[in-house]
Design an enzyme around this catalytic site. Structure first.
Site, PDB file in Angstrom:
ATOM      1  N   GLY A   1       0.825  -1.201   0.000  1.00 40.36           N
ATOM      2  CA  GLY A   1       0.000   0.000   0.000  1.00 40.36           C
ATOM      3  C   GLY A   1       0.859   1.250   0.000  1.00 40.36           C
ATOM      4  N   SER A   2       0.388   2.257   0.699  1.00 39.88           N
ATOM      5  CA  SER A   2       1.049   3.561   0.643  1.00 39.88           C
ATOM      6  C   SER A   2       2.427   3.571   1.291  1.00 39.88           C
ATOM      7  CB  SER A   2       0.180   4.610   1.330  1.00 39.88           C
ATOM      8  OG  SER A   2      -1.072   4.653   0.691  1.00 39.88           O
ATOM      9  N   THR A   3       2.767   2.530   2.070  1.00 40.97           N
ATOM     10  CA  THR A   3       4.108   2.511   2.667  1.00 40.97           C
ATOM     11  C   THR A   3       5.180   2.375   1.588  1.00 40.97           C
ATOM     12  OG1 THR A   3       3.988   0.120   2.990  1.00 40.97           O
ATOM     13  CG2 THR A   3       3.272   1.488   4.816  1.00 40.97           C
TER      14      THR A   3
END
Lengths: 650, 379
Positions: free
Chosen positions: A326-328
Site C-alpha cells: 500500500g502507501s508505505t
C-alpha cells in the site's frame, strides 16, 4: 645362458631342502597356534564362558545437552529441563507383560501409556531401549531404581527436554523442537547416532530447525559392564558428550513480549529493528502459540485447534506473510523519481481525487482530492494521484530497482523457516508469470503499493531502517554463537543523495506530526521521542464502479476477510534514528486508525525500554492508553541469569 | 631368454590341461572357501545376502580367474614377472595420489566395480619377480653381496610404499615373504642370521625413538603393540579387541556352541567380525574341533604346495610356489595369532574366509599360478 644339468640338479636339491625346512617351520608354528587354541578353548574354556555369559559390556550413548538460546540481554528463551523417565530393553526384559505388571505396582501407569509402550516395544528391534513413561517425579524414579533387580530390562534414566520459559512469545523466532520421526529421518537423511536415543529432540521450526547442527552437539558414549540380569555393575569409561553451541539472539525479550501483547487479538505481524546495525529487536506474529506444546509431540486436538483458527496462529506473518504494501511503498517511488530527476521537490501535482489514464479512472483514497501537493505533502497526506503521475514519469523498472535496493523483493538470509521473497514486479516478470504485456495501469497500481507488489513486515522494516539511516543495513537475528559475535560490521552508506533522503524523511515526519498527516493522531508529544512514519491501507478486493457510485462500503460493514489490511512503518527518534518498525494488521481496516497507534506504542517501548508512561501521549488519549496498557498481557521482566554458562546437567 | 630354455618333453595342451590340474588342491581351496561362506552367513545373523552372497560371487570370479591363469604356461608368467611387479608398484604409488581413505588408512583404488588394494597384489608380484630373478641368476653367484643386494632393493621398494600408507601388517608380510623366496633360492645362511640381528635392532630402534619427533611408527601402532604386550591393563581401551576375541574363542570350548549360536560375536563386541576377526566366530561356534580342522585344511594346502614345488624341476616354478605358500601361511598364521592374542592387532585377513574382494581375487590368482606350475611342470 643355458644352465648345465649338474647346476640345475644341485640347485634343485637345495631348493628341495630349504622348502622342507620352511615346511617344518610351517608345522612348528601351526603346532604353537593349536597349542594356544587348546589352552584357550579347552583348559580355560570355563573361565571364558563365564566371562562371556556374565560380564557383557554395553555401550550406551549419552545425549548432548542442547545449546541454550538467550535474548540480547541474556534472558533464557530456550532451556533444557531434566526429564525423569523409565526405559525398557525387550531383549533383557524376557517376559514383557510380567515386567510391566511389576512396574505398574511401583509407578502408576494408565492403560493408554501401557498400550503405547507395548506397540512401541513391538515395533522396535529387541535391543533398542523404549521409553515406557516419562515426566516422572523424583520419588517415582527412585522407587523404580530401588526395585531394579525385580525389573529386568527396566532402566530409570534422566533425560533432557526442551523448555521454552517465555512461552508463546518466541515461537515465531526460536520455533520448537520435536521428537525424531521416521518422516524426519527420511527427509533429512540424517544418520547421527544420537537420533537413536529414545526421546531425543530435534529442531523442527525456525532457529531450532535451521541451526540444528550447531545446537545439537555431539553424542558421548559410556561403556558399562552389565551382569547377566542386565544390572549395571560398573561404568568402565566415558566419553562425555559435547553440548551444543549457545546462541544469543539480537531479540530483546521484553520488547518482543510487548509487541506480541500489543498485537494480541488481531491477526498481525510486526518487526522492530535497529536502523544503524540491522539487529532485529522484535519479530512478532499474532496470534501465536505455545511452542512447549510441540516438544513432546502435539496432540491432534491441539493441532486441529491451531490449524483451523482463521487467524492462522501457525503462520509467521512477519516473514512468511506477503501483503501489498500500500502507501508505505510511496517513499520508494518518490526516491526513484527524485533519483531519475523526473520531479523536483517543489513541483506540485494537482489532485482532483482521481486521474484518468486511457479509458480507466484511477482514484485517490481522498475522493474530494488533495488539491495541489508537492513531494513532502504527497507523503504526509498520502496522495495517490501524485504517485500515479510519478509512475508514468519514472516507469516500473526504476521503481522496482529502487525497491530492491531497499531490501524489498529480496529473500533475507535469516535462520528462520519459510522466509518469503516478496515481489517487485517488472515487465519481464509479468510476461513470464502472467503471460501478458505490462500496461501503464500496472505501473500506477504499483506506485501505490498495490497490484503485483508484495512485501512482508520484514521487508518493510528493512526498508524503513534504510530510509531512516541511509545505511545499507542487513537484517540479523543471531548476535553471537558460544560468545563469538556473528554481527556484520558497520553497514555501508546506501549512496543516495542525502537531500533526497531528507525530503522523504521530512514527509514521514509530517505523517505523524503535521495536522494534515495521516497518522497525526498517533503522534508523540515529547520531541526527544518524536516518531516519523507512513501509513498504508491495502485493498484486498476490487471496488466496482457500481459500489463507488453508491458510496464505498466502510470497512466496519464488511466481513473480516474482505476488510483492508492496515499497515504502518515508522522510526524513532526522528533526529537521531535508532529504531525502525513495521506493522501489518490483516484486515485491520485503515492504516492510520489501526496500524499507526500500534507502531507508535512499539517505537515508544523500544526507545524507553519499558512500557511507555501516559504523559508521552497527547493529553486526550492518555486515559485510553493507560487502560489499554493495564489490560495488555505483559509478562514481568524475567530475571537475567548471572553468567552465560548456565546449563542443565546432563 | 626364450621359451626353448625349458626342457619340456611333454606338456598337456588345450582342454586336456584341465585333467592335469591338481584337483586335491582345488578341493581343499573349495572346502576353506565353504567354511568362509558358512561363517559369513553366521555373523550376518543367518542372512546370506549381507556378506556370504557377494563373497560367493567374488569367489566364483576368482575361481574362473584361477583356471584361466592355470591354463597359461608358467614360462609366460615368468616372462611377465618384472612387468607385473612394475605394474603393482605403479598402483601402489597411485594409492598415494588418488587412494581414498578406507578403514583409516590409504589403501584403496576405486575401480568402480570393486575397490582394489594394490598392496595385496604386490604380495604376489613381489614373489614372482624374485623367483624370476633367481631363475635368471647364475646359481654360483647367488650368495655374492652384490646379487643379494639387488633382491633386497626389490623388496625394500614396496615395503617402503606400504609403510607409508600406513599398513604395517602388509609391509611385514612383504618383507617376510620376499626373504622367504631368497631363503628357498639358497642364499647363504649367514645373511639370514644378519637379517634377524637387524630385525632385533629395528625393534630396539622402534622403541627407543618412541615419543621423540623421529618416532618410526604412528601412535596408534605403538598403542597396539603396548596392548599386545599387556592386554589386561587396558581391557576396554585399545586392548578391547584382543580381550573380546579371546573371550569369544575361549567360550567355544571343545565342540563350540553350535552354528549361529555364538553370543560374543553376535553382540557386536567385535566391530570387524566379518573381516579380520571372523576366526573368533568359527572358534566360538565350532569350538576347538572346528578351529583345528580349519588349521588342518590350511596345512594340507601348504603340503600340496610344497609337494608341487619340490616336484618341479624348474627353478622359477619352485620358487614361485614356495613364495606363494609362505605368503599364504603368513596370512592365516598372523591372523590366528592375532585373534588368539599371540600377535599384535594388524589388519591381516583370514585367507579365503574373511570378507573382502582384493585379497580373495589375488589369492585365487596365486593358486592359479601354483596350478600352472603343476600343469606345465617338466616331465
Amino acid at each position: 645362458m643355458r644352465r648345465t644339468p649338474k647346476d640345475t640338479e644341485d640347485s634343485h636339491r637345495q631348493i628341495g631342502r630349504r622348502s622342507l625346512f620352511v615346511g617344518g617351520l610351517f608345522v612348528a608354528t601351526s603346532a604353537v597356534l593349536s597349542a594356544r587354541m587348546r589352552y584357550l578353548q579347552v583348559e580355560r574354556a570355563e573361565d571364558f564362558r563365564l566371562l562371556a555369559e556374565e560380564n557383557r559390556i554395553n555401550i550406551r550413548l549419552l545425549p548432548p545437552a542442547r545449546g541454550l538460546i538467550f535474548d540480547r540481554n541474556g534472558v533464557l528463551v530456550a532451556a533444557n529441563e531434566q526429564n525423569y523417565r523409565i526405559t525398557l530393553v525387550r531383549e533383557d526384559a524376557g517376559d514383557i507383560d510380567a515386567v510391566l505388571a511389576q512396574l505398574s505396582q511401583i509407578v502408576a501407569l494408565d492403560m493408554v501409556t501401557l498400550e503405547r509402550a507395548r506397540t512401541e516395544i513391538a515395533r522396535r528391534p529387541p535391543f533398542v531401549p523404549v521409553t515406557i513413561a516419562d515426566r516422572l517425579s523424583w520419588a517415582e524414579l527412585s522407587a523404580v531404581a530401588v526395585n531394579a533387580p525385580a525389573l529386568p530390562g527396566i532402566t530409570p534414566e534422566v533425560g533432557l527436554s526442551r523448555l521454552y520459559p517465555m512461552g508463546a512469545d518466541f515461537s515465531h523466532v526460536v520455533g520448537y523442537v520435536g521428537p525424531v520421526s521416521d518422516y524426519y529421518l527420511e527427509q533429512t537423511g540424517d544418520t547421527d547416532p544420537v537420533l537413536q536415543i529414545p526421546d531425543f529432540q530435534v529442531g523442527r521450526y525456525n532457529i531450532e530447525a535451521r541451526m540444528e547442527q550447531l545446537l545439537r552437539g555431539r553424542a558421548g558414549t559410556k561403556r558399562v559392564e552389565v551382569s547377566a540380569g542386565g544390572r549395571v555393575m560398573r561404568e568402565i569409561d566415558r566419553d562425555p558428550p559435547d553440548p551444543g553451541a549457545d546462541v544469543q539472539l539480537t531479540i530483546d525479550a521484553g520488547l518482543q513480549n510487548y509487541v506480541e501483547a500489543r498485537l494480541s487479538g488481531e491477526s498481525a505481524g510486526a518487526v522492530v529493528m535497529d536502523c544503524q546495525s540491522g539487529e532485529i529487536l522484535a519479530l512478532a506474529s499474532a496470534p501465536t502459540f505455545d511452542p512447549n506444546l510441540f516438544v513432546r509431540g502435539i496432540s491432534s486436538a491441539a493441532w486441529n485447534t491451531l490449524n483451523t483458527d482463521r487467524y492462522r496462529p501457525l503462520a509467521n506473518k512477519a516473514i512468511q506473510g506477503l501483503y501489498p504494501p500500500g502507501s508505505t511503498y510511496k517513499m520508494i517511488v518518490a526516491l526513484a523519481a527524485l533519483e531519475a530527476g523526473v520531479i523536483t521537490p517543489e513541483e506540485t501535482v494537482n489532485c482532483p481525487g482521481h486521474l484518468d489514464v486511457g479509458d480507466r479512472r484511477f482514484h485517490c483514497w481522498n475522493r474530494g482530492g488533495h488539491g495541489r501537493v508537492n513531494l513532502v505533502e504527497s507523503i504526509s497526506q498520502s496522495c495517490d494521484v501524485y504517485y500515479y503521475e510519478l509512475a508514468q514519469r519514472v516507469g516500473i523498472e526504476a521503481m522496482s530497482a529502487m525497491a530492491r535496493r531497499f531490501g524489498c523483493a529480496v529473500r533475507h538470509d535469516l535462520p528462520l523457516s519459510g522466509i518469503a521473497e516478496g515481489l517487485a514486479p517488472g515487465m519481464q516478470w509479468k510476461m513470464q508469470n502472467r503471460g501478458a504485456a505490462w500496461v501503464v495501469g500496472d505501473s500506477l497500481n504499483a506506485a501505490i503499493g498495490q497490484g503485483f507488489v508484495l512485501a512482508s513486515p520484514l521487508h518493510l522494516a528493512v526498508m524503513t531502517a534504510r530510509l531512516a539511516s541511509g545505511l545499507d543495513i542487513t537484517p540479523a537475528i543471531i548476535r553471537s554463537i558460544d560468545g563469538i559475535s556473528q554481527l556484520p560490521g558497520r553497514a555501508r552508506d546506501m549512496g543516495l543523495d542525502p537531500g533526497h533522503l531528507r525530503l522523504v524523511q521530512r514527509g514521514m515526519w509530517q505523517v505523524n506530526n503535521d495536522r494534515r498527516g495521516t497518522a497525526y493522531s498517533s503522534r508523540v508529544d515529547v520531541a526527544d521521542y518524536a516518531i516519523a512514519g507512513k501509513t498504508g491501507t491495502s485493498q484486498v478486493r476490487n471496488i466496482t464502479a457500481a459500489e463507488r457510485a453508491s458510496g464505498v462500503i466502510s470497512n466496519a460493514d464488511l466481513p473480516w476477510e474482505r476488510r483492508d489490511h492496515a499497515l504502518y512503518v515508522g522510526y524513532a527518534p526522528y533526529d537521531n534514528p535508532r529504531y525502525a518498525c513495521s506493522v501489518i494488521v490483516e484486515h485491520g481496516g485503515g492504516g492510520s486508525t489501526m496500524a499507526a497507534p500500534i507502531g507508535r506504542d512499539i517505537l515508544l517501548r523500544a526507545q524507553l525500554g519499558e512500557v511507555p508512561p501516559p504523559d508521552l501521549y497527547p493529553a486526550s488519549q492518555r486515559r485510553d492508553i493507560e487502560r489499554m496498557h493495564r489490560d495488555l498481557p505483559i509478562l514481568p521482566t524475567p530475571p537475567v541469569p548471572t553468567g552465560r554458562t548456565v546449563r542443565s546437567q546432563a | 631368454m626364450s621359451f626353448l630354455e625349458y626342457n619340456v618333453k611333454y606338456t598337456p595342451s588345450g582342454w586336456r590341461k584341465i585333467l592335469y590340474l591338481n584337483w586335491p588342491l582345488i578341493v581343499l581351496v573349495l572346502a576353506v572357501a565353504g567354511v568362509g561362506f558358512l561363517m559369513l552367513t553366521s555373523v550376518a545373523g543367518g542372512r546370506v545376502d549381507r556378506w556370504a552372497e557377494p563373497q560367493m560371487q567374488r569367489f566364483a570370479m576368482g575361481f574362473v580367474l584361477m583356471v584361466i591363469v592355470a591354463m597359461v604356461p608358467i614360462w609366460f608368467w615368468r616372462n611377465m614377472s618384472a612387468l607385473a611387479f612394475a605394474g603393482s608398484l605403479v598402483l601402489l604409488l597411485l594409492v598415494e595420489v588418488v587412494g581414498t581413505v578406507g578403514m583409516g588408512a590409504q589403501r584403496w583404488i576405486d575401480l568402480g566395480f570393486m575397490r582394489l588394494q594394490p598392496s595385496e597384489l604386490t604380495k604376489i608380484t613381489l614373489v614372482m619377480v624374485l623367483a624370476a630373478y633367481y631363475d635368471w641368476l647364475d646359481v654360483a653367484r647367488k650368495s655374492r653381496p652384490l646379487f643379494v643386494l639387488i633382491p633386497l632393493c626389490i623388496i625394500a621398494v614396496p615395503v617402503a610404499l606400504t609403510l607409508r600408507q600406513p599398513d604395517l601388517g602388509t609391509a611385514l608380510l612383504l618383507l617376510i615373504g620376499g626373504s622367504a623366496v631368497m631363503f628357498v633360492a639358497g642364499v647363504h645362511w649367514a645373511y639370514f642370521a644378519a637379517v634377524v640381528a637387524a630385525g632385533i635392532g629395528a625393534v630396539v630402534a622402534v622403541f627407543t625413538t618412541r615419543g621423540t619427533p623421529w618416532q618410526l611408527l604412528k601412535d596408534y601402532q605403538y598403542r597396539r603393540i603396548d596392548t599386545f604386550l599387556d592386554p589386561s591393563n587396558d581391557p576396554l581401551g585399545a586392548g578391547y579387541h584382543i580381550t573380546q576375541s579371546q573371550i569369544a574363542l575361549g567360550s567355544g570350548g571343545w565342540t563350540g556352541r553350535g552354528f549361529m549360536e555364538g553370543t560374543q560375536s553376535r553382540l557386536n563386541f567385535l566391530p570387524e567380525k566379518h573381516t579380520d576377526f571372523i576366526f573368533t566366530t568359527l572358534a566360538e561356534e565350532f569350538g576347538f574341533v572346528g578351529a583345528a580342522s580349519l588349521l588342518t585344511l590350511y596345512l594340507l594346502i601348504l603340503v600340496f604346495c610344497i609337494a608341487i614345488a619340490m616336484a618341479s624341476r624348474d627353478r622359477y616354478a619352485a620358487l614361485l610356489v614356495m613364495g606363494i605358500a609362505v605368503a599364504f601361511f603368513l596370512y592365516f598364521a598372523i591372523n590366528m595369532a592375532m585373534v588368539m592374542g599371540l600377535a599384535p592387532v594388524v589388519g591381516v585377513p583370514l585367507p579365503l574366509v574373511s570378507y573382502g574382494g582384493s585379497a580373495m581375487l589375488v589369492l585365487m590368482v596365486a593358486f592359479g599360478l601354483v596350478q600352472s606350475a603343476h600343469v606345465h611342470r617338466p616331465r
